[in-house]
Each structure stands twice: as structure tokens, then as C-alpha cells.
Scaffold this active site. Sequence first.
Site, PDB file in Angstrom:
ATOM      1  CB  THR B 179     -13.560  14.122 -12.577  1.00  0.00           C
ATOM      2  OG1 THR B 179     -13.804  14.111 -11.178  1.00  0.00           O
ATOM      3  CG2 THR B 179     -12.863  12.840 -12.971  1.00  0.00           C
ATOM      4  CD  GLU B 259     -17.253  22.856 -15.170  1.00  0.00           C
ATOM      5  OE1 GLU B 259     -17.003  23.537 -14.171  1.00  0.00           O
ATOM      6  OE2 GLU B 259     -17.747  21.723 -15.126  1.00  0.00           O
TER       7      GLU B 259
END
Lengths: 383, 383
Positions: B179, B259
Site C-alpha cells: 500500500t 521490497e
Amino acid sequence: MSVTAARGFRAAGVTAGLKDSGKPDISLVVNDGPSAAAAAVFTSNRCKAHPVLWSEQAIKGGTARAIVLNSGGANCYTGPEGFAATHRTAERVAELIGVGAIDVQVCSTGLIGRLLDEGKVLAGVDAAVEALSPEGGHDAATAIMTTDTVDKQATVSGDGWVVGGMAKGAGMLAPALATMLVVITTDADVDASTLDGALRAATSRTFDRLDSDGCQSTNDTVLVMASGASGVVPDAGEFTEALTKVCHDLALQLLADAEGADHEIAITTVSAASEADALEVGRSVARSNLFKTAIYGKDPNWGRILASVGTTSAQFDPLDLDVAVNDVWVCRGSGVGESIDLVDLEPRQVSVTIDLKAGDQSATIWTNDLTHAYVHENSAYST
Amino acid sequence: MSVTAARGFRAAGVTAGLKDSGKPDISLVVNDGPSAAAAAVFTSNRCKAHPVLWSEQAIKGGTARAIVLNSGGANCYTGPEGFAATHRTAERVAELIGVGAIDVQVCSTGLIGRLLDEGKVLAGVDAAVEALSPEGGHDAATAIMTTDTVDKQATVSGDGWVVGGMAKGAGMLAPALATMLVVITTDADVDASTLDGALRAATSRTFDRLDSDGCQSTNDTVLVMASGASGVVPDAGEFTEALTKVCHDLALQLLADAEGADHEIAITTVSAASEADALEVGRSVARSNLFKTAIYGKDPNWGRILASVGTTSAQFDPLDLDVAVNDVWVCRGSGVGESIDLVDLEPRQVSVTIDLKAGDQSATIWTNDLTHAYVHENSAYST
């Protein structure tokens, strides 16, 4: 037996030296007739390899007497020289078996952007023609392997006729993990137009629904050749069913051998307003790296599934979706359902069911998980 | 400074105990005016989280006096109880700062499918209101972090006014790795309609072009609030430019912190017939797992780039495409160009240029490579 299960076919698989490994790398399948009816479907990628550009033109007459396939090089993005190499390969096969070059289909698989060693290919063709045999199906199936760990073959019998096939790769006609090549033969007496319809029906429900990694190969080809050697003209519906079974069997073999996969995942969308909706939903989930890594981590993460469903234009109420993983309804009404602890993701086979509550149509898309091994194989492949 | 760089704003970041780690998890930004003009854009995912459903409605009047954000739980797919929790959070903020609930935007991020501990959230709101400060920007930016390794802040100064912002996540407004939440403040005196136009222009060229992993979050929100405290009405074009700079800066910070990524990749499509074509081509390459693993493997595999370009409907000649990796034209005319050995993929920054030779439009899409660390983080995240 595969491509030589049907009468009227000879095949061979030989080593031309295209692969550093020294493994077999040229396959040849010849249709001795009496019929030469054939049909094919190709990758929908607009950047097509030279053998695809050749074969697309050559199949237009609805006939093929032979198909020659090489592994060890895709002959893709290799310029005019690459197309000439494909053309000369077809001509050599044609000359040796006494047909026209236009009746020879050509397939290549391997690294792209590198010119094939044409001398080796042509010498390999000579050796393959020498080796042609009605028992050559297994050799042919072996010589098309690239990153495949096992050869893929399937056979289905009809009433007095047979459909057999071989495949390599792990992917699909549209998206593909690696190039998918499929050759199917039958001794049923089927005309080219019927063959074409049957092949499109079969592939649209099998290979087209296999979406291993969302990528689309430049070389994918599925060819079917009918020798008519059985003398039997089958019912078109029965023939399509048999052809679909062979395609389905080969598709699941491709899924099971996908590069670096730990899980084979069947995503079934039910109660969709249309089959197109069901397919769109299935594909969107199959292409979610977050979903695919979750399955690798044995996590029945239904939130990532809903998040993918939400990106589609399918008909559904976002607040009333149900999702099952391995038949446990972990999500009910877009909220928490049965405990995720009830889901066992140790087995290789995984089923995901998405209930759209919007109609009576359904469809299944097959995919694989996203694993460390996938990253390893595809980051180390060409260097 | 970020969200408190502009006059008229106070902010805070506190620990409510929503995260197992005990790190700060509630952020609050309050606009003390005189103006309350605001605009926002949200995820285009149809399966939206409850705070998005609330905030979409609440922003319709073009005003907002505060935004409250929690990490430690996405409040998504949590049923009517989840929506009620969002509503009560807005009401608590409103009551404490003396505005209407409709003027409070709410954002949540974290795991989906689990109900938030509403008691902790409300106690956190109380503490955040207590802690509000004109120097609270940094605390607020820290308390929205989830898998972020660093906080993200940016400030741009205009002529007598300032635009500042904070962000969390690594992804984009449409597709998202995780998000993405962004709060931007300004003391320029800008009406709601101008703010809305400027925000849509800014996000469409920044966050919308960041496609880290092709997935699309349920919670993505970008809010801009204008206090008007500078008393200056800026030129609309200058304001849009400043807002775009802040968004661009924050977008690149998100990209850099994606990530598990080893590379930040800018894919620029040039000489396209339209900007839409350039964007479609860039996105297709950015979503190719084969391309992304190749970059991870430091392999300038232009064949995988062409294969992705070929899946688009953009205008180009498949046999005449050029591709550069880090400015080395490794593919010329859809064939072999300069030696791939000239390409150094050790640095974290990678540029890919695709020349469609079809017009004069261009666009850049930013993405990351697909690495072992990505698979690790996303397969282990929720279990």
C-alpha cells in the site's frame, strides 16, 4: 509413442551439436499420408521468431508433410539471415523427403538474438531424415527439450483412429514461461478446415488457459497433422474431444514441469456472468506475484486474491465475494471465513475457487507459484 | 519537516500498540487553515479497503481538516464492523479537534482481512491529538512505515509558499507492491478544484508510472490539503509544477526502497506514435518477470524486452525496434546491436530505452527487478 502412435507417421530425434550439452537437438516428424491435412496455431506475440513467420505462411494452404524442430537456438531477432536459415532448413527437409518446401513447418527454441549455426542444422536434418522411423516418437519428443526435465507425450484412441502428441516448454500459447512447441498427429481422415476448428477449440480450453508466468513467447507453435491412414472419418465432435484430451494432458505435463515451481495451481472462477469474466478473473490472479509468492510460502492469503479480482472488469459485488483454497472457504462475503489453519498447502496441487455470485459460467486457469528457483533459473539462464 | 513545512499544519506520530514491533503506528496531520481545501486520489482497485470507501465519500465536498493514518492493519475485507471502526476513528479525531467527521480523511495500511483493535486505535488518536505540533512532520512520516526501511519526505518551495509531503510503501496508485499512502500539504491559497486538477496531473506522471510489481493495492491514497496560511494565490501552472516535483521526489524514494529490490529501473519508450503507446510498452516490460529476473541476474537480455513489446497494441514495426540498456544499443533493427559485454549492470540504477520509430512521443515507467529477496519477503510476510 506420441507422434508415431498414429499410422502414417515417421519421426526421429538426433544430435546436431547445437546444444553445449551435446544432447539431441533436432526433431523431425513426417506425414506419409495419404492425406496431408494440417492446421496450426502460433504465438499471438507481434515480435515473432523467423520459424513462426515462415510456418504461418506455409500452413495457409491447409497442408503439411513434415515438421522440423530444433532446440539450442530460437532463431528469433536474427535479421534476414535468420529467416533465410529457416527457409533453407525447410528446403533441405523438402528435398530429402520429396515434397515442396511450403509443406514443411519449422520450429525453433532456445536463446533468442543469436544466429543458429546453419551448417549444423542442415547436417542435423540429413541425419534426422536417415533416422526416420515409425517408432521414432520418443526420440523426437526428447530432442525438443530445453529446460524441460522430462519429455512430454500423450495419446488418445478413438474408434479406429488415434491422436498422439509431444510437447516441450512450460507456458502457454499466449503467455509463456519458455517457448512451448507442440506437435500432434492423427491417422483419422480429417480435412484441413475441420482440423483447424478442432485445434482452435482444443487449444483455447487447454494451452490458452495455462499461464505459468504471464510472459509470452516469440516462438510458440501447436501443429496438428492428419495422415488419414486409418481410412476412418471420425465424427467432428468426437475428434475435437480426443484432440482436446491430448492437449489437456500435455498442458498439465507442461504445468507440472514449469521452471522452478513448487506448486501447480488451478484457479477456478465459478458463478461468473460470462466465461470471459471467469477467464479474466482467473488470469488476473494467476499473474499476481504477491499471490504466487504467498502460495510458495504456503500462505492461503485470500486478501491478495481479492485484491487481484478487484483489478478486473468482471461483474461482481466487491463486498460479496467468496474464496476457497483447497476447498476451505477462507473468505466469505469479502470477509473472514473458515480458519486458514484448515488449509494444507504442503501438497504440490493447489486449488483456488473464486465465487463471483453473478451468473452460471465458470472457467479454470492453471498457473505455478513464484519461487526462489524461478528467480534463480531465469536470472542465470543466458549469462 | 515534510507535512509541517507549510504554515498552518500540525502533525504527530505516536505508538498505539497496533504493531507487534512496538514502533509508532498512528499519524495525524491537522490543517488549521484558514482554508480547508483538499483533493485526493485513491486506488482504482474495485475491492477497496474501508478507509478508502470512507475517504472517497468524505472528500467529495473538496475539504479536509485532518487526516489520520494507521499502520499495523489495513482494515480491508473486515466487514461492516471494519467500516464502523473507520467511521468512529474519523469521529474521534473530529470531536477532539472540533470539526465535522466528514472533514477527516482516514488511511490504514498493514495486513488485510483482520479487524483492527479499535480501542487501541481510538486511544492512539487521543495521544496523537495531544502530541500535535508544528514540528511533528518527521514523527508523522515515521509512524506510517510498514516494510519501509526509511521514512520518505520531500519539500519544494514556491514564491512565498511551500509544498511538503510524506509517503510510505513501495508501489503505485494503480499497481502496488505494498500500500502506498501519501499526504501532501501546502500553505498556498489554492481552491479545491485547482488542487484536484493539479493533483491528478501530478500523480498521473509520477506515482501512476511507478510499477514495482504490477500488483494493485486496496488502500492506496494520495491526499493534498491547502491551508492558505501564506496568503499567496500561486499561478496554477507553477503550483502544479511544484506539486509534481514533490510527487516525483517521493515516487523515486518509494522506488529506491521497494521490497527486496536490487535495481531501480527506468524504462523509457521514445519515438512512440502516442504517449499512450509509450506507456503501454513501458508497463508491459515492467511487468515481465523474465525481464525483471534478467536484470537481477545482471543480464541485458534485450530479447525478453522485445518479447514484451510484442505483446502490446502500440504502433511499431516488429522487425525494426532498437533497444538500449544503460545507453548501450544492444538491439538494432530487432537484431543484434552493440555487444552486451559493454553493459555494466552492477550499479543500482538501470535505464532501458525502447525506440519504436513511430512518432515523437515518449514516457518513462519505473520498476524494480525481481529478486530472491522479493520472493522471500512476500512469501513469508503474513505467516
